[in-house]
Enzyme design. Structure first.
Site, short mmCIF file in Angstrom:
data_model
loop_
_atom_site.label_atom_id
_atom_site.label_comp_id
_atom_site.label_asym_id
_atom_site.label_seq_id
_atom_site.Cartn_x
_atom_site.Cartn_y
_atom_site.Cartn_z
N CYS A 294 9.85 34.92 -11.15
CA CYS A 294 10.08 36.32 -11.52
C CYS A 294 10.43 36.36 -12.99
CB CYS A 294 11.12 37.00 -10.63
SG CYS A 294 12.81 36.43 -10.80
N ASP B 89 6.79 37.96 -8.34
CA ASP B 89 6.64 39.41 -8.48
C ASP B 89 5.70 39.67 -9.65
OD1 ASP B 89 8.16 39.02 -10.76
OD2 ASP B 89 9.77 40.40 -10.20
N THR C 270 13.45 36.75 -14.81
CA THR C 270 14.58 35.89 -15.20
C THR C 270 14.79 34.71 -14.27
OG1 THR C 270 16.10 37.17 -13.84
CG2 THR C 270 15.85 37.87 -16.15
N GLY C 271 14.23 34.78 -13.09
CA GLY C 271 14.51 33.80 -12.04
C GLY C 271 15.72 34.18 -11.20
N ARG D 235 9.67 35.22 -18.03
CA ARG D 235 9.82 35.92 -19.32
C ARG D 235 10.51 35.06 -20.37
NH1 ARG D 235 11.17 41.76 -16.52
NH2 ARG D 235 9.00 42.42 -16.32
N HIS E 70 26.05 12.31 -4.67
CA HIS E 70 25.59 13.71 -4.62
C HIS E 70 25.36 14.20 -3.19
CE1 HIS E 70 25.24 13.60 -8.93
NE2 HIS E 70 24.47 12.52 -8.84
N HIS F 240 20.45 15.73 -8.61
CA HIS F 240 21.85 15.99 -8.24
C HIS F 240 21.98 17.01 -7.11
CE1 HIS F 240 23.84 14.55 -12.25
NE2 HIS F 240 22.94 13.69 -11.79
N ASN F 241 21.08 18.01 -7.06
CA ASN F 241 21.26 19.14 -6.14
C ASN F 241 20.23 19.18 -5.02
OD1 ASN F 241 21.57 20.68 -9.25
ND2 ASN F 241 23.36 20.23 -7.99
C1 RB5 Z 1 11.28 42.78 -12.83
O1 RB5 Z 1 11.29 43.73 -13.85
C2 RB5 Z 1 12.50 41.86 -12.91
O2 RB5 Z 1 13.65 42.58 -12.60
C3 RB5 Z 1 12.34 40.68 -11.99
O3 RB5 Z 1 11.18 39.98 -12.31
C4 RB5 Z 1 13.44 39.64 -12.06
O4 RB5 Z 1 13.71 39.24 -13.36
C5 RB5 Z 1 14.64 39.97 -11.29
O5 RB5 Z 1 15.61 39.20 -11.22
#
Ligand code: RB5
Length: 147
Positions: A67, A10, A69-70, A111, A135, A100-101
């Protein structure tokens, strides 16, 4: 033939995706850039479902998502049967997600990683194999609830 690797982000992962595309080409992969194609605000589930759907259908063996936070990418990608999408914030987590996964999608939290750390995660994840053994049954049991 170079391995085709679907990759998407994103807006929060857009800049890092560009860096990873360059690196994947240097490493000899054929990255398939599924967007986003600008830093304009967009919706992460669209990209997660695109990459995860390709892995679910066997069109790609593995893929990459990015993204902020992932987390959002992982919630959406892991709805797809057969997809094991791992958020990795260190090379050690990336290694274990493979050993393992048997993770088949790597998710990077843009970020919370600088470029150097992200490249370390990428290199490790791509180069590490599943350990199998004890596993294997655990990974198989992940899907037991939907079998
Ligand atoms: C975008 O602002 C943020 O919400 C997205 O990149 C992600 O972290 C969502 O889980």
């Amino acid at each position: 033939m170079p391995e085709v690797l679907p990759i998407a982000s994103d807006h929060a992962g857009f800049a890092l995706k560009g860096r990873l595309l360059d690196e994947l080409r240097v490493l000899g992969f054929a990255p398939l850039d599924l967007g986003t194609h600008s830093a304009a605000s967009t919706d992460y589930p669209d990209y997660a479902h695109d990459v995860a759907g390709r892995v679910e259908r066997g069109e790609a063996a593995r893929g990459i998502l990015i993204c902020g936070t992932g987390l959002g990418m992982s919630y959406a990608a892991n709805r797809h049967p057969g997809v094991r999408a791992a958020v990795a914030w260190s090379a050690e987590v990336a290694r274990l997600s493979r050993q393992h996964n048997d993770a088949n999608i790597l998710i990077l939290p843009a970020r919370f990683l600088d470029d150097e750390a992200a490249l370390g995660v990428l290199h490790t994840w791509l180069a590490t194999s599943f350990d199998g053994g004890r596993h294997a049954a655990r990974v198989a049991a992940i899907d037991a609830v939907i079998a």
